[in-house]
Motif scaffolding. Structure first.
Motif, PDB file in Angstrom:
ATOM      1  N   ARG A 116       0.956  -1.137   0.041  1.00  0.00           N
ATOM      2  CA  ARG A 116      -0.233  -0.192  -0.012  1.00  0.00           C
ATOM      3  C   ARG A 116       0.791   1.303   0.016  1.00  0.00           C
ATOM      4  NH1 ARG A 116      -4.250  -1.343   4.952  1.00  0.00           N
ATOM      5  NH2 ARG A 116      -5.302  -3.056   3.974  1.00  0.00           N
ATOM      6  N   MET A 117       2.040   1.244   0.639  1.00  0.00           N
ATOM      7  CA  MET A 117       2.974   2.417   0.809  1.00  0.00           C
ATOM      8  C   MET A 117       3.364   2.757  -0.534  1.00  0.00           C
ATOM      9  SD  MET A 117       4.551   1.791   4.530  1.00  0.00           S
ATOM     10  CE  MET A 117       5.559   3.048   4.448  1.00  0.00           C
ATOM     11  N   ALA A 119       2.023   3.113  -3.084  1.00  0.00           N
ATOM     12  CA  ALA A 119       1.050   3.987  -3.993  1.00  0.00           C
ATOM     13  C   ALA A 119       1.432   5.404  -3.478  1.00  0.00           C
ATOM     14  CB  ALA A 119      -0.428   3.667  -3.743  1.00  0.00           C
ATOM     15  N   TYR A 120       1.885   5.731  -2.387  1.00  0.00           N
ATOM     16  CA  TYR A 120       2.241   7.063  -1.753  1.00  0.00           C
ATOM     17  C   TYR A 120       3.488   7.747  -2.237  1.00  0.00           C
ATOM     18  CZ  TYR A 120      -1.839   6.265   1.382  1.00  0.00           C
ATOM     19  OH  TYR A 120      -2.959   5.953   1.696  1.00  0.00           O
ATOM     20  N   PRO A 121       3.523   8.957  -2.503  1.00  0.00           N
ATOM     21  CA  PRO A 121       4.885   9.696  -2.504  1.00  0.00           C
ATOM     22  C   PRO A 121       6.122   9.270  -1.717  1.00  0.00           C
ATOM     23  CG  PRO A 121       2.895  11.365  -2.692  1.00  0.00           C
ATOM     24  CD  PRO A 121       2.697  10.030  -2.071  1.00  0.00           C
ATOM     25  N   GLN A 122       7.146   9.152  -2.106  1.00  0.00           N
ATOM     26  CA  GLN A 122       8.362   8.696  -1.633  1.00  0.00           C
ATOM     27  C   GLN A 122       8.671   9.583  -0.326  1.00  0.00           C
ATOM     28  OE1 GLN A 122       9.782   5.795  -2.071  1.00  0.00           O
ATOM     29  NE2 GLN A 122      11.134   6.037  -0.256  1.00  0.00           N
ATOM     30  N   GLU A 124       6.278  11.425   1.529  1.00  0.00           N
ATOM     31  CA  GLU A 124       5.600  11.134   2.559  1.00  0.00           C
ATOM     32  C   GLU A 124       5.812   9.934   3.345  1.00  0.00           C
ATOM     33  OE1 GLU A 124       1.396  11.485   1.603  1.00  0.00           O
ATOM     34  OE2 GLU A 124       1.690  13.574   0.338  1.00  0.00           O
ATOM     35  N   VAL A 125       6.153   8.803   2.481  1.00  0.00           N
ATOM     36  CA  VAL A 125       6.711   7.493   3.066  1.00  0.00           C
ATOM     37  C   VAL A 125       7.991   7.801   3.926  1.00  0.00           C
ATOM     38  CG1 VAL A 125       7.424   5.125   2.631  1.00  0.00           C
ATOM     39  CG2 VAL A 125       5.458   6.203   1.242  1.00  0.00           C
TER      40      VAL A 125
END
Length: 158
Positions: A116-117, A119-122, A124-125
């Motif tokens: 799931r991670m 899918a998020y911008p690097q 923000e992760v």
């Protein structure tokens, strides 16, 4: 008078000759013979006669009835104790399988979170990982402080 030749640098000087080889009476260390075998090479080992499976089981059962193994406790020969041990072993295997299933569930959950991670911008992760690690460190610090506090209270009461 003849002029003396200039001295040569060490890397250009001829190497000294190696020492002479070992005398023929003593062999060099790296050419030792292997230790002699217990079996004579001209005499082959005597093969054992074939034994059927039925004869093996009959002989083993008779030997088990007659001879007890040295050092084994008397419970080892008790059928009820043996059955109890087998039951405990089954329970242990069931417990271990349950633990392995829980570990597999945790790892699959972590894998799902990792997927799931993606899918998020690097950026923000990375920020989320820093935040989670700070929570973990804060929990460890709270635990250390609480242990010191409890130790202090127990030592003050003495």
């Amino acid at each position: 008078m003849a002029a003396a030749a200039p001295a040569l640098p060490t890397f250009l000087r001829p190497r000294p000759r190696p020492p002479p080889p070992f005398p023929s009476s003593t062999p060099p260390l790296h050419r030792r013979r292997p230790p002699p075998s217990r079996l004579h090479p001209a005499r082959p080992a005597v093969p054992l006669s074939p034994v059927s499976a039925v004869e093996k089981t009959k002989g083993a059962a008779a030997a088990a009835d007659e001879v007890q193994l040295e050092g084994m406790p008397s419970e080892f020969y008790d059928e009820e104790w043996q059955a109890n041990q087998r039951e405990r072993t089954k329970e242990w295997h069931a417990y271990r399988q349950k633990e392995e299933a829980e570990e597999e569930a945790k790892s699959s959950e972590y894998r799902e979170i990792g997927m799931r991670m993606k899918a998020y911008p690097q950026e923000e992760v990375c920020k989320a990982r820093v935040l989670v690690s700070s929570f973990i460190r804060a929990g460890e610090d709270v635990e250390k402080v609480s242990q010191c506090f409890i130790w202090t209270l127990t030592n003050l009461n003495r």
